[in-house]
Motif scaffolding. Structure first.
Motif, short mmCIF file in Angstrom:
data_model
loop_
_atom_site.label_atom_id
_atom_site.label_comp_id
_atom_site.label_asym_id
_atom_site.label_seq_id
_atom_site.Cartn_x
_atom_site.Cartn_y
_atom_site.Cartn_z
N LEU A 309 0.86 -1.19 0.00
CA LEU A 309 0.00 0.00 0.00
C LEU A 309 0.89 1.24 0.00
O LEU A 309 1.53 1.55 1.00
N PRO A 310 0.94 1.95 -1.11
CA PRO A 310 1.82 3.12 -1.21
C PRO A 310 1.37 4.25 -0.30
O PRO A 310 0.17 4.37 0.01
N GLY A 314 -2.66 10.75 -2.51
CA GLY A 314 -3.04 10.35 -3.86
C GLY A 314 -3.18 8.85 -4.04
O GLY A 314 -3.69 8.39 -5.06
N ALA A 315 -2.69 8.08 -3.05
CA ALA A 315 -2.75 6.62 -3.15
C ALA A 315 -4.04 6.04 -2.58
O ALA A 315 -4.22 4.82 -2.56
N GLU A 316 -4.95 6.91 -2.14
CA GLU A 316 -6.15 6.43 -1.47
C GLU A 316 -6.99 5.50 -2.33
O GLU A 316 -7.46 4.46 -1.87
N THR A 317 -7.16 5.84 -3.60
CA THR A 317 -7.99 5.02 -4.49
C THR A 317 -7.41 3.63 -4.65
O THR A 317 -8.11 2.61 -4.52
#
Length: 375
Positions: A309-310, A314-317
């Motif tokens: 999980l990055p 912006g990585a939420e999606t």
């Protein structure tokens, strides 16, 4: 909520006469309460009205201004497993605008309510309230108008933030279960509804595709107890969640009816059987509406379970889509809640020795253990 959700009742098919949907069908809207449940609900509300009148009399004895107040717990709502003869202390929460000013007025009027902390003045009391534990200051074993109460004082800002953001889940979790509002506030009405919707979505992450009303409300009611050390050391009845839901089922159904109807990914397929959309897109969209604190804890638990999980907003999606497809999403959702609850619950209990005094703290724990042993 950031967008309006379509009612899951739209376009539902008619149901067979036995009240159960055929395969692939859903009930039209939310099933009505059974005759027995409706009678029980009316009985409960009659009792609530009587208790509310008594407790409003208690509130009038406080000169310090209370903006929002509610009662909760076994002193107001019956729980299965406890004898009818028992009369537990009534738990109250007073939300106030300015804790320092409120305690100054209350210490002047009701010095006997406070432990040694009262002698240190309102500045010290409000400091302990807001800087330690979950932001609540309790005065237990206070008798007013013949009723023994434990009242907790919290700032409006702290309570609202916990409801919206799940900072500690200390009060937000208690408010997932039935509560009796004694003094209303428009801001709290909105915050309460958001909090209940958060609870519903968290429960859905912990549940399979099909589940009963009992399982749903037990998942919701368990949130405030997850990570609470008292459940592990015998300070609470291990069947407390089941006892609460069993005795208060009509209240839970009434409380969450509009939320169930408003969620597009949840619907009834029987009188007491529900089904949720397990599609990754629907569940990821649901997760993105949860409080940031819950999401952050879920990401941490997901990484511990090996998910890539990055970081970054912006990585939420990407992260939500990966999280909801994890086979252990139920387990890591439980752990995420535990991480939110554990430390505030522990420090709030430890703070009780200061705010209540040693003798009242011992008496409180003794009463808890006696209630547990009799259940």
């Amino acid at each position: 909520e950031t967008r309006t959700e379509k009612s899951s009742a739209a376009g539902l098919k008619k149901t067979p006469s036995d009240g159960q949907a055929s395969v692939g069908e859903t009930l039209k809207g939310t099933p009505s309460l059974t005759t027995e449940e409706e009678a029980k609900l009316q009985e409960m509300r009659t009792v609530q009205d009587e208790i509310k009148d008594e407790l409003n009399g208690v509130l009038k004895q406080f000169m310090a201004p209370i903006r929002y107040a509610f009662a909760y717990g076994s002193g107001v709502y019956k729980q299965a497993g406890y004898g009818a003869a028992s009369k537990p202390m009534v738990d109250l929460i007073f939300a106030v605008s300015h804790p320092d000013h409120w305690h100054a007025l209350n210490i002047s009027q009701n010095r006997s309510h406070y432990s040694m902390m009262g002698a240190l003045g309102s500045n010290a009391v409000s400091y302990v309230q807001e800087r330690m534990g979950a932001g609540v200051y309790y005065n237990p074993y206070v008798e007013i108008n013949g009723i023994v109460i434990k009242y907790g004082v919290v700032s409006m800002d702290t309570l609202s933030s916990d409801l919206l953001n799940w900072d500690t889940l200390y009060l937000a979790g208690r408010m997932h279960k039935p509560t009796l509002t004694l003094r209303r506030d428009p801001l709290m009405r909105i915050s309460k509804q958001v909090n209940l919707t958060h609870a519903m979505r968290a429960a859905l992450l912990m549940l399979p595709k099909n589940f009963s009303s009992q399982e749903l409300f037990e998942a919701i009611a368990s949130i405030s107890f997850a990570g609470d050390f008292r459940m592990k050391i015998g300070g609470e009845n291990p069947r407390k969640v089941q006892n609460i839901v069993e005795a208060q089922m009509p209240l839970f159904k009434s409380r969450y009816r509009s939320i169930i109807e408003g969620l597009p990914n949840l619907e009834y397929i029987g009188q007491d059987l529900l089904q949720q959309d397990m599609g990754p897109a629907a569940r990821a969209a649901m997760l993105r509406k949860m409080p940031n604190n819950f999401y952050d804890q879920l990401v941490k638990q997901g990484r511990k379970s090996g998910a890539k999980l990055p970081p970054g907003f912006g990585a939420e999606t990407v992260n939500t889509e990966r999280l909801v497809t994890m086979p252990n999403i139920s387990t890591i959702s439980h752990k995420a809640v535990e991480k939110i609850v554990a430390w505030p619950a522990f420090t709030q209990s430890a703070k009780g020795i200061l705010t209540s005094g040693v003798s009242k703290s011992i008496a409180y724990m003794r009463a808890k253990n006696e209630k547990y042993s009799k259940s």
